[in-house]
Design an enzyme around this catalytic site. Structure first.
Site, PDB file in Angstrom:
ATOM      1  N   THR A  83       4.463   4.312  -5.888  1.00 40.90           N
ATOM      2  CA  THR A  83       5.467   3.700  -5.020  1.00 40.90           C
ATOM      3  C   THR A  83       5.160   2.246  -4.720  1.00 40.90           C
ATOM      4  O   THR A  83       6.067   1.440  -4.585  1.00 40.90           O
ATOM      5  CB  THR A  83       5.645   4.479  -3.711  1.00 40.90           C
ATOM      6  N   ALA A 134       0.805  -1.214   0.000  1.00 38.71           N
ATOM      7  CA  ALA A 134       0.000   0.000   0.000  1.00 38.71           C
ATOM      8  C   ALA A 134       0.841   1.268   0.000  1.00 38.71           C
ATOM      9  O   ALA A 134       1.859   1.353   0.672  1.00 38.71           O
ATOM     10  CB  ALA A 134      -0.915   0.009   1.230  1.00 38.71           C
ATOM     11  N   CYS A 135       0.353   2.256  -0.755  1.00 37.42           N
ATOM     12  CA  CYS A 135       0.925   3.604  -0.679  1.00 37.42           C
ATOM     13  C   CYS A 135      -0.251   4.567  -0.652  1.00 37.42           C
ATOM     14  O   CYS A 135      -1.398   4.141  -0.603  1.00 37.42           O
ATOM     15  CB  CYS A 135       1.882   3.876  -1.834  1.00 37.42           C
ATOM     16  N   GLY A 136       0.017   5.826  -0.661  1.00 38.74           N
ATOM     17  CA  GLY A 136      -1.057   6.816  -0.581  1.00 38.74           C
ATOM     18  C   GLY A 136      -2.121   6.624  -1.645  1.00 38.74           C
ATOM     19  O   GLY A 136      -3.306   6.578  -1.360  1.00 38.74           O
TER      20      GLY A 136
END
Length: 94
Positions: A16, A9-11
């Site tokens: 990423t 997970a990323c924003g």
């Protein structure tokens, strides 16, 4: 060993996490580990609390989850990636 569901997970769940996803795929392949990688936004993690074995994230999270959470920001900076990969491998081998 059973297949492990790994949340990456990323924003936004795009940029990423793609980099981290590739690194985890490499670790799994090198160590003959069976993983199911799920690329998501950090806000979506709650939907996986019953199925996930590990969360690897470049985003900040204050929440507690019933599985290990590994901070993967080293993949963005390039500093300390070996230690992060080792941490991921250890978690996957449990």
């Amino acid at each position: 060993m059973a297949k492990k569901q790994v949340l990456v997970a990323c924003g936004a769940g795009i940029a990423t996490s793609t980099v981290v996803n590739g690194a985890i795929e490499e670790i799994a392949k090198e160590n003959n580990l069976d993983v199911d990688l799920v690329q998501i936004k950090i806000t979506e993690v709650g939907g996986y609390v019953d199925s996930a074995d590990l969360l690897v994230t470049t985003a900040m999270t204050q929440r507690e989850y019933p599985f290990p959470v590994i901070n993967a920001r080293s993949f963005l900076t390039g500093l300390g990636t070996a230690a992060t990969k080792e941490e991921i491998l250890t978690a996957l081998q449990k």
